[in-house]
Design a protein around this motif. Structure first.
Motif, PDB file in Angstrom:
ATOM      1  N   TYR A 221      -9.731  -2.918   2.046  1.00 34.08           N
ATOM      2  CA  TYR A 221     -10.414  -1.747   2.589  1.00 34.08           C
ATOM      3  C   TYR A 221     -11.566  -2.139   3.508  1.00 34.08           C
ATOM      4  O   TYR A 221     -12.582  -1.485   3.550  1.00 34.08           O
ATOM      5  N   ARG A 222     -11.355  -3.215   4.275  1.00 33.16           N
ATOM      6  CA  ARG A 222     -12.382  -3.689   5.204  1.00 33.16           C
ATOM      7  C   ARG A 222     -12.586  -2.746   6.386  1.00 33.16           C
ATOM      8  O   ARG A 222     -13.682  -2.643   6.917  1.00 33.16           O
ATOM      9  N   ARG A 223     -11.518  -2.056   6.823  1.00 30.30           N
ATOM     10  CA  ARG A 223     -11.615  -1.154   7.976  1.00 30.30           C
ATOM     11  C   ARG A 223     -12.628  -0.065   7.683  1.00 30.30           C
ATOM     12  O   ARG A 223     -12.661   0.500   6.605  1.00 30.30           O
ATOM     13  N   ASP A 224     -13.462   0.249   8.661  1.00 30.93           N
ATOM     14  CA  ASP A 224     -14.502   1.265   8.509  1.00 30.93           C
ATOM     15  C   ASP A 224     -13.855   2.630   8.309  1.00 30.93           C
ATOM     16  O   ASP A 224     -13.222   3.163   9.216  1.00 30.93           O
ATOM     17  N   PRO A 225     -13.985   3.239   7.122  1.00 25.66           N
ATOM     18  CA  PRO A 225     -13.345   4.536   6.871  1.00 25.66           C
ATOM     19  C   PRO A 225     -14.016   5.682   7.620  1.00 25.66           C
ATOM     20  O   PRO A 225     -13.470   6.775   7.698  1.00 25.66           O
ATOM     21  N   ALA A 226     -15.183   5.455   8.208  1.00 26.90           N
ATOM     22  CA  ALA A 226     -15.861   6.499   8.967  1.00 26.90           C
ATOM     23  C   ALA A 226     -15.231   6.682  10.343  1.00 26.90           C
ATOM     24  O   ALA A 226     -15.463   7.689  11.000  1.00 26.90           O
ATOM     25  N   LYS A 227     -14.422   5.713  10.781  1.00 30.02           N
ATOM     26  CA  LYS A 227     -13.718   5.827  12.049  1.00 30.02           C
ATOM     27  C   LYS A 227     -12.337   6.381  11.766  1.00 30.02           C
ATOM     28  O   LYS A 227     -11.485   5.692  11.221  1.00 30.02           O
TER      29      LYS A 227
END
Length: 188
Positions: free
Chosen positions: A174-180
């Motif tokens: 879950y490294r990807r920024d979830p805010a994007k």
């Protein structure tokens, strides 16, 4: 006074005597003005890892990076619905605020579903239309009333996400920024 012995003569446990007398099934949290989070992590890098995030009078406990990511993704969906919201909305004092405020504690056991619902109403006192967004997320409705509250909350949640990636064993997934929020034309 309650007895500590049941009708069959067996002793009851302390847990039985301390029965739950009520359960709060839903609450609303107001997000208005600058937000600041305090992050506490325990047992990082183990199966028992836990992260506690305190935002004002709200305390959220997380046990996986997946759940942290899902909560932040819910807040990211609010961005488009905030059209028309004030930069910083006036927040009237609640009766009894001088004596204390309600504290809310949420233990996120799984990734919550979420829905952002924009609202507006005309205020005759202010002679204008007031805009806000209700983010329905499991047992909590987050009422976001202004851009400053939302923008500072998202900055704090990005910090929470970075911590979660390092604290939880599933953090690398879950490294990807979830805010994007990505759409079909973005590269994954």
């Amino acid at each position: 006074m309650p007895q500590n012995v049941s009708s069959t003569g067996r002793r009851t446990t302390a847990a039985h005597n301390a029965r739950t007398t009520g359960i709060v099934t839903h609450t609303t949290v107001l997000v208005s003005g600058p937000q600041q989070a305090t992050i506490t992590a325990t047992s990082a890098g183990t199966d028992e890892a836990q992260m506690i995030v305190a935002l004002g009078h709200v305390m959220m406990t997380f046990r996986s990076a997946e759940t942290v990511s899902a909560v932040i993704t819910g807040f990211a969906t609010v961005r488009a619905a905030l059209a028309g919201a004030d930069g910083q909305a006036p927040h009237p004092a609640q009766p009894g605020a001088e004596f204390g405020a309600a504290a809310i504690s949420v233990l996120w056991l799984d990734s919550p579903e979420h829905t952002a619902v924009p609202h507006h109403r005309y205020s005759s006192e202010q002679r204008r239309t007031i805009h806000w967004v209700d983010l329905h997320m499991g047992p909590v409705t987050w009422r976001i009333t202004d851009r400053i509250g939302y923008d500072t909350l998202m900055a704090e949640l990005r910090r929470v996400h970075r911590a979660a990636v390092g604290v939880f064993l599933d953090g690398s997934r879950y490294r990807r920024d979830p805010a994007k929020l990505l759409d079909v034309f973005d590269d994954v």
